[in-house]
Design an enzyme around this catalytic site. Structure first.
Site, PDB file in Angstrom:
ATOM      1  N   LYS A 159      70.299  14.497  93.562  1.00  0.00           N
ATOM      2  CA  LYS A 159      70.866  15.461  94.510  1.00  0.00           C
ATOM      3  C   LYS A 159      70.938  16.787  93.746  1.00  0.00           C
ATOM      4  O   LYS A 159      71.980  17.197  93.231  1.00  0.00           O
ATOM      5  CB  LYS A 159      72.235  14.998  95.004  1.00  0.00           C
ATOM      6  CG  LYS A 159      72.672  15.743  96.253  1.00  0.00           C
ATOM      7  CD  LYS A 159      73.788  15.009  96.944  1.00  0.00           C
ATOM      8  CE  LYS A 159      74.473  15.895  97.974  1.00  0.00           C
ATOM      9  NZ  LYS A 159      73.637  16.272  99.104  1.00  0.00           N
TER      10      LYS A 159
HETATM   11  C1  LIG Z   1      68.621  15.689 101.798  1.00  0.00           C
HETATM   12  C2  LIG Z   1      69.680  14.677 102.050  1.00  0.00           C
HETATM   13  N1  LIG Z   1      69.332  13.439 102.408  1.00  0.00           N
HETATM   14  C3  LIG Z   1      70.249  12.484 102.660  1.00  0.00           C
HETATM   15  C4  LIG Z   1      71.592  12.755 102.547  1.00  0.00           C
HETATM   16  C5  LIG Z   1      72.601  11.687 102.817  1.00  0.00           C
HETATM   17  O1  LIG Z   1      73.198  11.304 101.632  1.00  0.00           O
HETATM   18  P1  LIG Z   1      74.693  10.739 101.605  1.00  0.00           P
HETATM   19  O2  LIG Z   1      74.797   9.739 102.679  1.00  0.00           O
HETATM   20  O3  LIG Z   1      74.802  10.145 100.253  1.00  0.00           O
HETATM   21  O4  LIG Z   1      75.585  11.889 101.798  1.00  0.00           O
HETATM   22  C6  LIG Z   1      72.005  14.030 102.188  1.00  0.00           C
HETATM   23  C7  LIG Z   1      73.419  14.354 102.096  1.00  0.00           C
HETATM   24  O5  LIG Z   1      73.926  14.608 101.070  1.00  0.00           O
HETATM   25  C8  LIG Z   1      71.035  15.010 101.902  1.00  0.00           C
HETATM   26  O6  LIG Z   1      71.389  16.241 101.544  1.00  0.00           O
END
Ligand SMILES: Cc1ncc(COP(=O)(O)O)c(C=O)c1O
Length: 408
Positions: A159
């Site tokens: 992330k």
């Molecule tokens: C690009 C992206 N994909 C998927 C997610 C979903 O991730 P999570 O469920 O861990 O928040 C997020 C959110 O943070 C994101 O920014």
């Protein structure tokens, strides 16, 4: 949307080990993280004072930093404790939690071997990621031009701030056109996710979702899969091609910010055809015929776009000898509604009535040609009558409340 800019909110921020007043949590303009995107972050939600999957998020933050070749100088337990402390000091029970780690200012160039690693944690009220009215109806998705990169091109599973560059561009384009978000394909043209959330589809009571190997395997995604499986719902993680969207009856997206949100419509879905097999099916023909007859300007643009795309991708496809699902027959709903209607994704329910004759084009309201009427059920995706069923929205609400109950 906050009434005040985010740097003017009230409260405290945890910054490198201590709590500072909100407005004092600043960094220098010559910070490596700002120039070279050497920053990683998390997005989390607290419900009733408990952070949902708190430790999983802290672990991912540490892992993301390691992928970017730096170590956050706090343990997972320390990060967990810091997040809870900020929430408590800010007097918040239901809030969004944002830890962010970045390289500081000691070196300013691509190399940043000796830069200090900073960590800050902020919390704020963020009731709904999407406009609540749109969310109740099911949000509408555009299709992004940018694709999720090959994991050999970018650290796709982290992330990391840099990966959001294409997300922001895509979301801005979508919002300008009136959509809530954009669905992104992956580097091979398969359905991937949205700009800040993972995507799921339902057909015949089974859940289908793309394999998360070149995008974030969201913590909410993993929870939704786990919950579905526990309830005996089959979850199929597989490659999903954009032309399959017409077969699904429901769609929803998941993410810490987005929670579980129903999707009512995906527009500008690619029109696909297999390279080397000539024209594809009815929709391909319908698009061409409709464009030629009624929309010479758009027709020209489609061809220009097509030529460019073909040149760009042709070599690679021939070399690999693989099937290409290309994007040559894109139309923009705002340029030419009727053409877009033909290729628009029918996120319609199976119970949706077929339009009775004489068929009117869903967009132009003009009587449709035979070809056009053959795609009229497809164009129904633009009509409120064919929007996603309330079943799907209720399902999302139930999933949200199961997750909220499991916070922590
Ligand atoms: C690009 C992206 N994909 C998927 C997610 C979903 O991730 P999570 O469920 O861990 O928040 C997020 C959110 O943070 C994101 O920014």
């Amino acid at each position: 949307m906050a009434e005040k800019p985010y740097d003017r909110l009230d409260g405290v921020i945890w910054y490198d080990g201590r709590l500072v007043p909100w407005g004092d949590a600043t960094l220098h303009v010559l910070s490596h993280g700002l120039h070279y995107a050497s920053a990683v972050f998390e997005g989390e939600r607290a419900y009733g004072g408990e952070i949902f999957k708190c430790t999983e998020h802290s672990e991912r933050l540490k892992r993301s930093a390691q992928v970017l070749d730096f170590d956050i100088p706090y343990s997972v337990a320390e990060i967990d404790a810091a997040k809870r402390l900020v929430l408590e000091k800010n007097g918040q029970k239901d809030a969004y939690v944002r830890p962010v780690a970045w390289r500081g200012s000691e070196m300013m160039g691509v190399s940043a071997q000796n830069n200090k690693i900073h960590l800050a944690i902020a919390t704020w009220q963020w009731p709904s990621y999407f406009d609540p009215v749109q969310r109740l109806k099911g949000i509408r998705l555009d299709l992004a031009d940018y694709r999720r990169p090959d994991p050999k091109t970018a650290p796709a599973r982290a992330k990391a701030a840099g990966l959001y560059m294409i997300c922001t561009i895509s979301k801005h384009i979508a919002e300008r056109k009136g959509y809530a978000d954009a669905m992104m394909l992956d580097w091979q043209g398969r359905v991937a996710e949205c700009t800040g959330a993972n995507i799921f589809f339902i057909n015949d009571g089974k859940i289908h979702t793309p394999i998360a190997d070149c995008f974030l395997d969201g913590i909410t995604r993993q929870t939704a899969i786990e919950l579905a499986k526990k309830r005996g719902i089959e979850v199929i993680e597989r490659r999903i091609m954009p032309d399959e969207l017409t077969q699904f009856s429901e769609c929803f997206i998941t993410g810490s910010a987005a929670e579980v949100t129903a999707v009512s419509e995906i527009l500008r879905v690619l029109h696909h055809r297999q390279r080397g097999r000539g024209h594809g099916g009815v929709r391909d023909r319908a698009l061409e015929i409709h464009a030629r007859r009624h929309h010479p300007a758009t027709h020209g643009r489609l061809h220009r776009r097509g030529a460019a795309q073909g040149q760009e991708e042709g070599g690679l496809i021939r070399r690999r000898g693989s099937v290409d699902w290309d994007t040559r027959w894109r139309a923009d709903a705002h340029d030419c509604g009727a053409c877009a209607a033909i290729i628009a994704s029918p996120m319609r329910t199976r119970r949706a009535p077929r339009p009775s004759a004489p068929t009117l084009c869903a967009v132009t309201r003009a009587p449709s040609s035979r070809r056009c009427s053959s795609s009229a059920s497809v164009s129904g995706s633009l009509s409120p009558a064919l929007r996603q069923s309330s079943t799907s929205r209720a399902r999302c609400a139930r999933l949200n409340s199961s997750m909220t109950r499991r916070a922590g």
